[in-house]
Design a protein around this motif. Structure first.
Motif, short mmCIF file in Angstrom:
data_model
loop_
_atom_site.label_atom_id
_atom_site.label_comp_id
_atom_site.label_asym_id
_atom_site.label_seq_id
_atom_site.Cartn_x
_atom_site.Cartn_y
_atom_site.Cartn_z
N SER A 49 0.82 -1.21 0.00
CA SER A 49 0.00 0.00 0.00
C SER A 49 0.85 1.26 0.00
O SER A 49 2.08 1.21 0.18
CB SER A 49 -0.93 0.01 1.21
OG SER A 49 -0.18 0.29 2.38
N LYS A 50 0.19 2.40 -0.15
CA LYS A 50 0.89 3.68 -0.16
C LYS A 50 1.50 4.01 1.20
O LYS A 50 2.36 4.88 1.28
CB LYS A 50 -0.07 4.80 -0.57
CG LYS A 50 -0.40 4.79 -2.04
CD LYS A 50 -1.22 6.00 -2.40
CE LYS A 50 -1.50 6.00 -3.89
NZ LYS A 50 -2.29 7.17 -4.29
N ALA A 51 1.06 3.32 2.24
CA ALA A 51 1.65 3.54 3.57
C ALA A 51 3.11 3.10 3.61
O ALA A 51 3.88 3.56 4.45
CB ALA A 51 0.86 2.78 4.62
N VAL A 52 3.51 2.22 2.69
CA VAL A 52 4.89 1.74 2.64
C VAL A 52 5.82 2.84 2.13
O VAL A 52 6.96 2.95 2.58
CB VAL A 52 5.00 0.48 1.76
CG1 VAL A 52 6.44 0.06 1.56
CG2 VAL A 52 4.20 -0.65 2.37
N GLY A 53 5.36 3.67 1.21
CA GLY A 53 6.20 4.74 0.69
C GLY A 53 5.74 5.18 -0.68
O GLY A 53 4.65 4.82 -1.14
N ASN A 54 6.60 5.93 -1.35
CA ASN A 54 6.24 6.40 -2.68
C ASN A 54 6.34 5.26 -3.70
O ASN A 54 6.69 4.13 -3.35
CB ASN A 54 7.12 7.60 -3.08
CG ASN A 54 8.59 7.25 -3.17
OD1 ASN A 54 8.96 6.08 -3.21
ND2 ASN A 54 9.42 8.27 -3.19
N ALA A 55 6.06 5.53 -4.95
CA ALA A 55 5.98 4.48 -5.97
C ALA A 55 7.32 3.75 -6.14
O ALA A 55 7.34 2.53 -6.33
CB ALA A 55 5.54 5.09 -7.31
N VAL A 56 8.41 4.47 -6.06
CA VAL A 56 9.72 3.85 -6.23
C VAL A 56 9.98 2.86 -5.09
O VAL A 56 10.41 1.72 -5.31
CB VAL A 56 10.83 4.92 -6.27
CG1 VAL A 56 12.21 4.29 -6.27
CG2 VAL A 56 10.65 5.82 -7.47
#
Length: 111
Positions: A49-56
């Motif tokens: 999910s986005k909670a993990v970080g940005n797209a990279v």
């Protein structure tokens, strides 16, 4: 890369595995394993999910998990559905830490 036959892509399959399967969690990830009768090959899906970080960051975590899960395909029971959900600490975890957490979680859900 996972072979096409071993990829989990349908949303319903993700939902069913997370709701009905066995679950084990570690610092960096949560693993859901649903074993169904049949002759289908084991399939693996990932949730980052986005909670993990940005797209990279999310793509890097997913690539690492995909490579680690590929090594475990042979040890999964036949027609198993495995969902690996990355938690926010996975963004800063090393490849070895992710591998150790995946091994630990798979050992707990397989027992």
């Amino acid at each position: 890369m996972l072979p096409r036959a071993h990829r989990l892509t349908a949303g319903g399959d993700f939902r069913r595995a997370t709701r009905e399967g066995r679950r084990a969690g570690c610092t960096t990830l949560v693993v859901h394993l649903l074993v169904t009768p049949g002759t289908d090959p084991a399939r693996v899906g990932f949730v980052v999910s986005k909670a993990v970080g940005n797209a990279v960051t999310r793509n890097r975590v997913q690539r690492r998990l995909r490579h680690l899960a590929r090594e475990h395909l042979a040890s999964l029971p036949g027609s198993a559905v495995l969902v690996v959900r990355a938690l926010p600490p996975a963004a800063v975890a090393s490849y070895a830490e992710l591998g150790a957490d995946l091994d630990r979680c798979l050992g707990r859900v397989s027992a």
